[in-house]
Write a protein that holds these residues in place. Sequence first.
Motif, PDB file in Angstrom:
ATOM      1  N   VAL A  10       9.688  -5.855  13.867  1.00 19.60           N
ATOM      2  CA  VAL A  10       8.833  -6.437  12.862  1.00 19.60           C
ATOM      3  C   VAL A  10       9.679  -7.158  11.637  1.00 19.60           C
ATOM      4  CG1 VAL A  10       6.691  -6.441  11.531  1.00 19.60           C
ATOM      5  CG2 VAL A  10       6.900  -5.468  13.911  1.00 19.60           C
ATOM      6  N   ALA A  11      10.159  -6.347  10.935  1.00 19.72           N
ATOM      7  CA  ALA A  11      11.039  -6.734   9.850  1.00 19.72           C
ATOM      8  C   ALA A  11      11.802  -7.952   9.995  1.00 19.72           C
ATOM      9  CB  ALA A  11      11.537  -5.659   9.140  1.00 19.72           C
ATOM     10  N   ALA A  12      12.772  -7.563  11.130  1.00 21.58           N
ATOM     11  CA  ALA A  12      13.557  -8.548  11.687  1.00 21.58           C
ATOM     12  C   ALA A  12      12.944  -9.929  11.925  1.00 21.58           C
ATOM     13  CB  ALA A  12      14.367  -8.153  12.897  1.00 21.58           C
ATOM     14  N   LEU A  13      11.804  -9.831  12.639  1.00 19.37           N
ATOM     15  CA  LEU A  13      10.983 -11.117  13.021  1.00 19.37           C
ATOM     16  C   LEU A  13      10.586 -11.990  11.766  1.00 19.37           C
ATOM     17  CD1 LEU A  13       9.226 -10.218  16.388  1.00 19.37           C
ATOM     18  CD2 LEU A  13      11.124 -11.779  16.004  1.00 19.37           C
ATOM     19  N   TYR A  14      10.269 -10.952  10.794  1.00 18.82           N
ATOM     20  CA  TYR A  14       9.464 -11.749   9.595  1.00 18.82           C
ATOM     21  C   TYR A  14      10.659 -12.272   8.730  1.00 18.82           C
ATOM     22  CZ  TYR A  14       4.702  -9.895   9.259  1.00 18.82           C
ATOM     23  OH  TYR A  14       3.399  -9.618   9.267  1.00 18.82           O
ATOM     24  N   VAL A  15      11.753 -11.750   8.781  1.00 16.88           N
ATOM     25  CA  VAL A  15      12.867 -12.582   8.193  1.00 16.88           C
ATOM     26  C   VAL A  15      13.341 -14.046   8.878  1.00 16.88           C
ATOM     27  CG1 VAL A  15      15.388 -12.347   7.603  1.00 16.88           C
ATOM     28  CG2 VAL A  15      13.887 -10.343   7.081  1.00 16.88           C
ATOM     29  N   ILE A  16      13.205 -13.727  10.285  1.00 19.87           N
ATOM     30  CA  ILE A  16      13.273 -14.990  11.021  1.00 19.87           C
ATOM     31  C   ILE A  16      12.337 -15.919  10.930  1.00 19.87           C
ATOM     32  CG2 ILE A  16      13.282 -15.887  13.319  1.00 19.87           C
ATOM     33  CD1 ILE A  16      14.612 -13.294  14.194  1.00 19.87           C
ATOM     34  N   PHE A  17      11.162 -15.660  10.878  1.00 23.81           N
ATOM     35  CA  PHE A  17       9.939 -16.456  10.265  1.00 23.81           C
ATOM     36  C   PHE A  17      10.241 -16.934   9.122  1.00 23.81           C
ATOM     37  CE2 PHE A  17       4.857 -16.223  11.376  1.00 23.81           C
ATOM     38  CZ  PHE A  17       5.060 -17.634  11.166  1.00 23.81           C
ATOM     39  N   ALA A  18      10.631 -16.363   7.973  1.00 25.15           N
ATOM     40  CA  ALA A  18      10.749 -16.957   6.638  1.00 25.15           C
ATOM     41  C   ALA A  18      11.904 -17.878   6.752  1.00 25.15           C
ATOM     42  CB  ALA A  18      11.216 -15.588   5.700  1.00 25.15           C
ATOM     43  N   LEU A  19      12.992 -17.535   7.333  1.00 26.79           N
ATOM     44  CA  LEU A  19      14.077 -18.661   7.198  1.00 26.79           C
ATOM     45  C   LEU A  19      13.589 -19.818   8.326  1.00 26.79           C
ATOM     46  CD1 LEU A  19      16.873 -16.143   8.032  1.00 26.79           C
ATOM     47  CD2 LEU A  19      16.643 -17.189   5.869  1.00 26.79           C
ATOM     48  N   GLY A  20      12.888 -19.751   9.073  1.00 28.26           N
ATOM     49  CA  GLY A  20      12.544 -21.068   9.991  1.00 28.26           C
ATOM     50  C   GLY A  20      11.394 -21.713   9.208  1.00 28.26           C
ATOM     51  N   HIS A  21      10.371 -20.973   8.514  1.00 30.30           N
ATOM     52  CA  HIS A  21       9.407 -21.575   7.693  1.00 30.30           C
ATOM     53  C   HIS A  21      10.018 -22.286   6.567  1.00 30.30           C
ATOM     54  CE1 HIS A  21       6.794 -21.689   4.081  1.00 30.30           C
ATOM     55  NE2 HIS A  21       6.071 -22.026   4.814  1.00 30.30           N
ATOM     56  N   THR A  22      11.177 -21.977   5.660  1.00 31.27           N
ATOM     57  CA  THR A  22      11.707 -22.435   4.767  1.00 31.27           C
ATOM     58  C   THR A  22      12.492 -23.870   5.186  1.00 31.27           C
ATOM     59  OG1 THR A  22      11.761 -20.352   3.765  1.00 31.27           O
ATOM     60  CG2 THR A  22      13.463 -22.043   2.612  1.00 31.27           C
ATOM     61  N   ALA A  23      13.267 -23.452   6.133  1.00 30.14           N
ATOM     62  CA  ALA A  23      14.146 -24.638   6.473  1.00 30.14           C
ATOM     63  C   ALA A  23      13.103 -25.678   7.204  1.00 30.14           C
ATOM     64  CB  ALA A  23      15.046 -24.062   7.712  1.00 30.14           C
ATOM     65  N   LEU A  70       6.254 -14.256   0.467  1.00 27.24           N
ATOM     66  CA  LEU A  70       5.168 -13.362   1.178  1.00 27.24           C
ATOM     67  C   LEU A  70       5.587 -12.968   2.350  1.00 27.24           C
ATOM     68  CD1 LEU A  70       1.966 -15.093  -0.201  1.00 27.24           C
ATOM     69  CD2 LEU A  70       3.281 -12.699  -1.059  1.00 27.24           C
ATOM     70  N   LEU A  71       6.275 -13.813   3.252  1.00 27.85           N
ATOM     71  CA  LEU A  71       6.891 -13.316   4.499  1.00 27.85           C
ATOM     72  C   LEU A  71       7.939 -12.332   4.419  1.00 27.85           C
ATOM     73  CD1 LEU A  71       6.859 -16.865   6.211  1.00 27.85           C
ATOM     74  CD2 LEU A  71       5.633 -14.877   6.988  1.00 27.85           C
ATOM     75  N   LEU A  72       8.798 -12.859   3.253  1.00 27.47           N
ATOM     76  CA  LEU A  72       9.777 -11.488   3.067  1.00 27.47           C
ATOM     77  C   LEU A  72       9.487 -10.151   2.372  1.00 27.47           C
ATOM     78  CD1 LEU A  72      12.596 -13.957   1.435  1.00 27.47           C
ATOM     79  CD2 LEU A  72      12.826 -12.759   3.710  1.00 27.47           C
ATOM     80  N   LEU A  73       8.293 -10.336   1.794  1.00 32.38           N
ATOM     81  CA  LEU A  73       7.479  -9.050   1.301  1.00 32.38           C
ATOM     82  C   LEU A  73       7.194  -8.343   2.723  1.00 32.38           C
ATOM     83  CD1 LEU A  73       6.346  -7.108  -0.669  1.00 32.38           C
ATOM     84  CD2 LEU A  73       4.282  -8.869  -0.645  1.00 32.38           C
ATOM     85  N   CYS A  74       6.512  -9.130   3.429  1.00 28.97           N
ATOM     86  CA  CYS A  74       5.878  -8.576   4.718  1.00 28.97           C
ATOM     87  C   CYS A  74       7.201  -7.928   5.501  1.00 28.97           C
ATOM     88  CB  CYS A  74       5.253  -9.398   5.668  1.00 28.97           C
ATOM     89  SG  CYS A  74       3.580  -9.857   4.968  1.00 28.97           S
ATOM     90  N   ALA A  75       8.335  -8.343   5.493  1.00 26.76           N
ATOM     91  CA  ALA A  75       9.422  -7.901   6.080  1.00 26.76           C
ATOM     92  C   ALA A  75       9.908  -6.446   5.473  1.00 26.76           C
ATOM     93  CB  ALA A  75      10.821  -8.939   6.252  1.00 26.76           C
ATOM     94  N   ALA A  76       9.961  -6.480   4.232  1.00 24.41           N
ATOM     95  CA  ALA A  76      10.163  -5.197   3.365  1.00 24.41           C
ATOM     96  C   ALA A  76       9.053  -4.103   3.719  1.00 24.41           C
ATOM     97  CB  ALA A  76      10.252  -5.546   1.902  1.00 24.41           C
ATOM     98  N   LEU A  77       8.053  -4.687   3.640  1.00 23.72           N
ATOM     99  CA  LEU A  77       6.903  -3.689   3.888  1.00 23.72           C
ATOM    100  C   LEU A  77       6.968  -2.879   5.406  1.00 23.72           C
ATOM    101  CD1 LEU A  77       4.192  -2.381   3.087  1.00 23.72           C
ATOM    102  CD2 LEU A  77       2.982  -4.552   4.055  1.00 23.72           C
ATOM    103  N   ALA A  78       7.348  -3.840   6.397  1.00 24.27           N
ATOM    104  CA  ALA A  78       7.562  -3.194   7.974  1.00 24.27           C
ATOM    105  C   ALA A  78       8.800  -2.280   7.564  1.00 24.27           C
ATOM    106  CB  ALA A  78       7.789  -4.447   8.755  1.00 24.27           C
ATOM    107  N   TRP A  79       9.874  -2.659   7.039  1.00 25.73           N
ATOM    108  CA  TRP A  79      10.968  -1.842   6.894  1.00 25.73           C
ATOM    109  C   TRP A  79      10.588  -0.556   6.325  1.00 25.73           C
ATOM    110  CZ3 TRP A  79      15.287  -2.785   9.590  1.00 25.73           C
ATOM    111  CH2 TRP A  79      16.248  -2.050   9.212  1.00 25.73           C
TER     112      TRP A  79
END
Length: 156
Positions: A10-23, A70-79
């Motif tokens: 989940v944490a990895a997918l949130y990071v991918i989501f954050a990167l995709g969203h930002t780009a 906030l997506l990166l916060l969710c990634a940290a929370l999942a980790w």
Amino acid sequence: MTAARLFKAVAALYVIFALGHTAGFLLFVAPTAQARAAFEAMRVATFQVGPQTFSYAGFYRGFGLTVTFLLLLCAALAWILAGIVDRGESSAKPLTWSLALVQCAVLVTSLTYFGLPPIVLSVAILLLIAAAGTRISGHDLEDARRKTGPQSSQSQ
């Protein structure tokens, strides 16, 4: 798969989501003249709040970056949740289901306003969170407790 591994996924997918969203929002080029004109209007239309001047394009960028954080916060929370369940603690349950509920809202928003990539990521994240949540009260916790021993819950 254990709850801890599911949370790490989940944490990895949130990071991918954050990167995709930002780009996606920073590099997006409007495909039509009408869409480019709308964005230009957002850029040049300014308004005053107290001593500061703002534009709608600035709000768009600011809110977009806020979502990334906030997506990166969710990634940290999942980790962090992965570590909690790996120690055999059931205290992760309320936070897990809260994260699942928020992810449901993200999925509805994605279905309503966005295209396929955020929908696929939202569904995948939600399914993984739910899978992890169902394992928290089950065998994963007992296995983790056996691994860490009885002292881990007393040292908290």
